[in-house]
Design a protein around this motif. Structure first.
Motif, PDB file in Angstrom:
ATOM      1  N   GLN A  66       0.836  -1.195   0.000  1.00 37.13           N
ATOM      2  CA  GLN A  66       0.000   0.000   0.000  1.00 37.13           C
ATOM      3  C   GLN A  66       0.873   1.249   0.000  1.00 37.13           C
ATOM      4  O   GLN A  66       1.810   1.361   0.779  1.00 37.13           O
ATOM      5  CB  GLN A  66      -0.918   0.012   1.222  1.00 37.13           C
ATOM      6  CG  GLN A  66      -1.957  -1.101   1.220  1.00 37.13           C
ATOM      7  CD  GLN A  66      -2.972  -0.926   2.330  1.00 37.13           C
ATOM      8  OE1 GLN A  66      -2.836  -0.059   3.197  1.00 37.13           O
ATOM      9  NE2 GLN A  66      -4.020  -1.742   2.308  1.00 37.13           N
ATOM     10  N   ARG A  74       0.682   5.612  -0.168  1.00 35.24           N
ATOM     11  CA  ARG A  74      -0.216   6.753   0.013  1.00 35.24           C
ATOM     12  C   ARG A  74       0.589   8.039   0.056  1.00 35.24           C
ATOM     13  O   ARG A  74       1.747   8.052   0.464  1.00 35.24           O
ATOM     14  CB  ARG A  74      -1.050   6.572   1.291  1.00 35.24           C
ATOM     15  CG  ARG A  74      -0.238   6.158   2.514  1.00 35.24           C
ATOM     16  CD  ARG A  74      -1.129   6.008   3.760  1.00 35.24           C
ATOM     17  NE  ARG A  74      -1.920   4.816   3.737  1.00 35.24           N
ATOM     18  CZ  ARG A  74      -1.499   3.616   4.111  1.00 35.24           C
ATOM     19  NH1 ARG A  74      -0.250   3.455   4.515  1.00 35.24           N
ATOM     20  NH2 ARG A  74      -2.290   2.585   4.074  1.00 35.24           N
ATOM     21  N   ARG A 130      -7.019  -0.986  -7.220  1.00 39.27           N
ATOM     22  CA  ARG A 130      -7.376  -0.255  -5.998  1.00 39.27           C
ATOM     23  C   ARG A 130      -6.587   1.056  -5.961  1.00 39.27           C
ATOM     24  O   ARG A 130      -5.579   1.182  -5.272  1.00 39.27           O
ATOM     25  CB  ARG A 130      -7.096  -1.096  -4.751  1.00 39.27           C
ATOM     26  CG  ARG A 130      -7.954  -2.349  -4.643  1.00 39.27           C
ATOM     27  CD  ARG A 130      -7.780  -2.980  -3.267  1.00 39.27           C
ATOM     28  NE  ARG A 130      -8.259  -2.108  -2.201  1.00 39.27           N
ATOM     29  CZ  ARG A 130      -7.878  -2.204  -0.924  1.00 39.27           C
ATOM     30  NH1 ARG A 130      -6.970  -3.111  -0.586  1.00 39.27           N
ATOM     31  NH2 ARG A 130      -8.370  -1.404  -0.014  1.00 39.27           N
ATOM     32  N   SER A 175      -5.593   4.438   8.566  1.00 38.29           N
ATOM     33  CA  SER A 175      -6.540   3.513   9.189  1.00 38.29           C
ATOM     34  C   SER A 175      -6.636   2.220   8.387  1.00 38.29           C
ATOM     35  O   SER A 175      -6.062   2.121   7.292  1.00 38.29           O
ATOM     36  CB  SER A 175      -7.920   4.168   9.268  1.00 38.29           C
ATOM     37  OG  SER A 175      -8.469   4.283   7.966  1.00 38.29           O
ATOM     38  N   PRO A 176      -7.359   1.226   8.881  1.00 40.22           N
ATOM     39  CA  PRO A 176      -7.523  -0.024   8.118  1.00 40.22           C
ATOM     40  C   PRO A 176      -8.233   0.166   6.785  1.00 40.22           C
ATOM     41  O   PRO A 176      -8.178  -0.710   5.926  1.00 40.22           O
ATOM     42  CB  PRO A 176      -8.356  -0.905   9.069  1.00 40.22           C
ATOM     43  CG  PRO A 176      -8.062  -0.369  10.429  1.00 40.22           C
ATOM     44  CD  PRO A 176      -7.902   1.105  10.258  1.00 40.22           C
ATOM     45  N   ASP A 177      -8.932   1.307   6.614  1.00 41.34           N
ATOM     46  CA  ASP A 177      -9.656   1.544   5.365  1.00 41.34           C
ATOM     47  C   ASP A 177      -9.225   2.874   4.753  1.00 41.34           C
ATOM     48  O   ASP A 177      -9.963   3.855   4.740  1.00 41.34           O
ATOM     49  CB  ASP A 177     -11.166   1.562   5.630  1.00 41.34           C
ATOM     50  CG  ASP A 177     -11.977   1.735   4.348  1.00 41.34           C
ATOM     51  OD1 ASP A 177     -11.417   1.518   3.242  1.00 41.34           O
ATOM     52  OD2 ASP A 177     -13.161   2.106   4.443  1.00 41.34           O
ATOM     53  N   PRO A 178      -7.994   2.919   4.206  1.00 43.35           N
ATOM     54  CA  PRO A 178      -7.493   4.189   3.663  1.00 43.35           C
ATOM     55  C   PRO A 178      -8.300   4.676   2.460  1.00 43.35           C
ATOM     56  O   PRO A 178      -8.484   5.872   2.279  1.00 43.35           O
ATOM     57  CB  PRO A 178      -6.043   3.873   3.279  1.00 43.35           C
ATOM     58  CG  PRO A 178      -5.972   2.391   3.197  1.00 43.35           C
ATOM     59  CD  PRO A 178      -6.978   1.859   4.145  1.00 43.35           C
ATOM     60  N   ALA A 179      -8.777   3.752   1.628  1.00 39.99           N
ATOM     61  CA  ALA A 179      -9.565   4.170   0.465  1.00 39.99           C
ATOM     62  C   ALA A 179     -10.847   4.851   0.914  1.00 39.99           C
ATOM     63  O   ALA A 179     -11.244   5.887   0.373  1.00 39.99           O
ATOM     64  CB  ALA A 179      -9.872   2.964  -0.415  1.00 39.99           C
ATOM     65  N   GLY A 180     -11.471   4.274   1.919  1.00 44.30           N
ATOM     66  CA  GLY A 180     -12.686   4.883   2.443  1.00 44.30           C
ATOM     67  C   GLY A 180     -12.421   6.228   3.088  1.00 44.30           C
ATOM     68  O   GLY A 180     -13.249   7.147   3.008  1.00 44.30           O
ATOM     69  N   SER A 196     -12.207   8.772   0.329  1.00 39.37           N
ATOM     70  CA  SER A 196     -13.549   9.054  -0.181  1.00 39.37           C
ATOM     71  C   SER A 196     -14.355   9.912   0.782  1.00 39.37           C
ATOM     72  O   SER A 196     -15.144  10.752   0.361  1.00 39.37           O
ATOM     73  CB  SER A 196     -14.295   7.738  -0.454  1.00 39.37           C
ATOM     74  OG  SER A 196     -13.617   6.969  -1.428  1.00 39.37           O
TER      75      SER A 196
END
Length: 795
Positions: A543, A545, A574, A597-602, A605
């Motif tokens: 991952q 970022r 992704r 966090s565990p949901d970086p894509a979220g 968004s």
């Protein structure tokens, strides 16, 4: 010129503007695979090979190479040269140099001629656009070749008197037309005309075309029969027969000078016809060796043999439409032949929609520019300088200074630039390719709709003029052959309109490219300037970022904005990009905590107002950038499983399929490493290859071939840089020997060119070797063997 029998071969080299009108980059065109786009593909198949076309001896060895551009006449189309300058600078440089060389060969007259700027059909354009097409074509040519053009190509040879007059006004001396475009001729000074319609004109002489203004221009009508056989027949299968056919076109009993000449698409030589550039090169060499005929270019021939006859041309005719210019405005019956039974009635509504935009925008734009600059027409003509300098800050400042009566406010400065860009897009939307092919869904048609979309957007922003609803309404009357679409309006909505990007999308893409250390194409195109401040970044694991601020400025219109921008990557499927108005340091810190966090894509968004995924172009760039990581990952897995795989082998137990794939990849990587080192120990390479063959392991041959080709080119460059050192040459021999084991397909074009350049060293080395110089003897032997491996004749 020493004789009165001459031959001229003209190639019309051209590609349309394929760039997305907003960011200025060419998007991935999957039909051009394995290349990124059709420009790249045609450059590899035609434009590059013609800079060093091979002439083979009777044994199939390369005897010599020639730059065909230096011997033929050719069109220097601005949209093609602009792309080559940026993406294939070596090819671009060779073309410009060829024109310089040709001036020495042809009594000071260059082989290149100009072209109307973006290949619109001149008889269908307004006088205003015709004039700009000529002015921009001349300015572009002069900037690239350092001289004023003597000739100019009319796109599709579509001719009318007004266009010829504008060309003559700009100093153009001649143009080239098809034989059926001559209506009548007469000797200069005579009263009676002779009807030569139906392609009955004598093509071996230039003609004077008198124009209503009192100016005149010379016209050459090419030999249509031979040109057709080159373009659509098999003449390029044999260069000697090609030359013989040209020589056979001279009259047996001549009482005047004669010019045998043809004109075809330049892409015929290598793209449309495989190895066509080699046939062309052999033909040129054959003609050049003769004493009873000479090669020439139009300007040289015209200077030596001024017209003795004048001509009246058939207006509104072209070389590729038997119905005049119907192909670019309706269903005339002309098509590519690829889709029999398809209708081209869509051409009429597309032409009507584009004309509507042009005619509604032009007077309003001229009026708005008149309030901001001294002379709108001069400012428009001068705007080509902005394009040539890729909208550099210096070019923009100089342009505004030349044309504005006083200091402009930032808003007025932006307005001038945006109007000039809208004017450019309004010409690009008329490019001939939009109507040439068989359906409105094809790339050429979609491209002109994209240019129209950009022109309409700028008209809306600068003038408050909203033309898009009327444009779409007209396209609803355009039927579509592709069953996936009902009307041209749907094609515009699905294929053209989504190409639009704004500053926020450029900013989002900048974050993604920054994450991988790549230059954004929008910046490389010259159309945008970006400055990123990436305060947070993580490349740990799979991952990745990045987060920070980015300032985006359109160098074309002057628009500017600052954004918070983020990019998250966890694989090609992704990718999440986000931008928003700047929120300050605390907001950035909060966004970064969310991305951890565990949901970086979220988190992206949720925190950003505009969220995107990767475009095809971005995915292409990332795929090429991350491709080596795939091999590294597979090798890591193999290393972890190697002991288990060996155990299967020792015990005679069939290995699982996954293990076979891992072993194959690992062996291929070892072969690649050896090739990358120049195969210092060929026996190791042969042994591993034999092991793979015994185990039925199929290596990645294309990848191995590319690696071997790269190493050979590297070795040649080392040999050229260290004349007298045989080691790089011996390395070539070893690498080629190893490549033959599989065998590998090698790309040797660059290496062969370098080898031919080095042949000049060989006689001196041979002389030293003959005097007992052992080092020279070793070098000469190594060079002979390396040249043989490359298929190059040494002596």
């Amino acid at each position: 010129m020493t004789v009165d029998r001459a031959v001229c071969i003209h190639g019309h080299f051209y590609q349309p503007s394929r760039e997305n009108p907003w960011p200025g980059d060419v998007e991935v065109q999957r039909s051009a695979a394995p290349y990124h786009d059709w420009n790249e593909r045609v450059a590899a198949e035609c434009y590059r090979p013609n800079t060093a076309a091979r002439i083979l001896d009777s044994d199939g060895m390369i005897d010599r190479i020639i730059n065909t551009y230096s011997r033929i006449s050719f069109t220097a189309a601005p949209t093609l040269l602009a792309w080559l300058e940026r993406h294939c600078p070596a090819v671009y440089g060779a073309i410009v140099e060829a024109d310089r060389e040709s001036r020495e060969r042809y009594a000071g007259h260059g082989s290149a001629i100009a072209c109307c700027y973006n290949h619109l059909i001149m008889p269908l354009a307004t006088r205003r656009d015709k004039r700009t097409q000529v002015v921009w074509g001349v300015r572009d040519f002069a900037a690239r070749f350092g001289r004023t053009p003597e000739g100019m190509w009319l796109p599709e040879t579509a001719v009318d008197i007004e266009s010829l007059d504008l060309m003559a006004e700009a100093g153009i001396l001649f143009t080239i037309l098809a034989p059926h475009q001559a209506a009548k001729v007469r000797p200069i000074g005579a009263e009676a005309w002779t009807d030569v319609s139906g392609a009955r004109v004598e093509t071996t002489m230039p003609y004077l075309c008198r124009l209503p203004s009192g100016r005149s221009i010379a016209v050459f009508f090419y030999n249509g029969t031979i040109a057709r056989d080159v373009a659509f027949g098999d003449l390029l299968s044999d260069g000697q027969r090609f030359a013989g056919r040209l020589l056979g076109a001279f009259s047996r009993e001549r009482d005047r000078p004669e010019l045998v000449h043809i004109a075809t698409d330049g892409e015929t030589y290598g793209h449309h016809r495989d190895f066509g550039e080699m046939a062309l090169a052999y033909c040129l060499e054959t003609l050049e060796a003769r004493r009873d005929v000479s090669l020439t270019v139009y300007a040289e021939y015209l200077a030596a043999h001024p017209p003795t006859h004048e001509v009246a041309v058939c207006e509104r005719t072209s070389w590729s439409c038997t119905h005049g210019v119907g192909r670019w405005q309706g269903e005339c019956g002309c098509h590519s032949g690829t889709h029999s039974g398809w209708s081209q009635t869509w051409r009429g509504p597309l032409r009507e929609a584009v004309v509507m935009v042009r005619d509604a925008f032009a007077p309003r734009s001229a009026e708005a520019l008149a309030a901001l600059v001294r002379d709108p027409a001069e400012a428009r003509d001068d705007a080509v300088g902005l394009v040539l300098d890729r909208w550099s800050d210096e070019a923009v400042a100089a342009n505004i200074s030349r044309h504005a009566p006083g200091a402009l406010s930032p808003d007025d400065r932006w307005r001038v630039l945006a109007l000039l860009e809208a004017e450019r897009q309004a010409m690009l939307m008329q490019t001939s390719c939009g109507w040439f092919f068989d359906d409105i869904t094809e790339p050429g048609s979609v491209q002109v709709m994209r240019h129209a979309g950009r022109a309409m957007e700028l008209a809306r922003q600068t003038l408050g003029l909203d033309l898009e609803p009327a444009f779409i309404d007209i396209l609803r009357r355009a039927p579509v052959n592709d069953p996936d679409y009902e009307t041209g309006a749907e094609v515009y909505e699905v294929l053209a309109r989504p190409a639009a990007v704004d500053l926020s999308r450029i900013g989002a893409g900048t974050a993604l490219y920054a994450l991988f250390g790549l230059e954004p194409p929008a910046v490389a195109s010259g159309m945008y300037a970006v400055r990123g401040d990436w305060r947070y970044r993580s490349d740990a694991g799979v991952q990745r970022r990045i987060l920070g601020t980015v300032r985006v400025r359109s160098r074309v219109t002057g628009e500017e904005a600052l954004f918070d921008a983020a990019a998250f990557f966890a694989g090609m499927d992704r990718v999440v990009l986000g931008v928003r108005e700047p929120g300050g340091d605390e907001a950035l810190r909060a966004a970064w905590e969310g991305m951890a966090s565990p949901d970086p894509a979220g988190a992206v968004s949720g925190a950003f107002t505009r969220v995107y995924t990767a475009s095809d172009n971005e995915r292409w760039a990332l795929a090429r950038r991350t491709a080596p990581e795939i091999g590294q990952a597979v090798c890591a897995v193999y290393r972890d499983a190697a002991a288990l795989i060996d155990a299967f082998d020792d015990l005679g137990i069939p290995a699982p399929g996954a293990a076979v794939h891992l072993l194959t990849h690992a062996c291929t990587e070892r072969l690649l490493a050896m090739l990358g080192e120049g195969c210092p120990d060929p026996d190791r390479f042969f042994a591993l290859a034999e092991t793979m063959r015994a185990r039925n392991l199929a290596p990645d041959l294309p990848t191995l071939g590319e690696a071997a080709s790269r190493r050979i080119a590297l070795s040649l460059r080392a040999a050229a840089a260290r004349p007298g050192d045989p080691a790089p040459l011996e390395e070539i021999v070893r690498t080629v020997r190893c490549a033959k084991v599989f065998p590998l397909t090698l790309s040797l074009w660059e290496s062969q060119n370098l080898c031919i350049e080095m042949r000049g060293l060989y006689p001196g080395m041979q002389e030293h070797a003959g005097r007992g110089d052992g080092d020279a003897q070793r070098w000469a032997e190594a060079f002979r063997r390396a040249a043989a491996c490359l298929g190059v004749k040494v002596a």
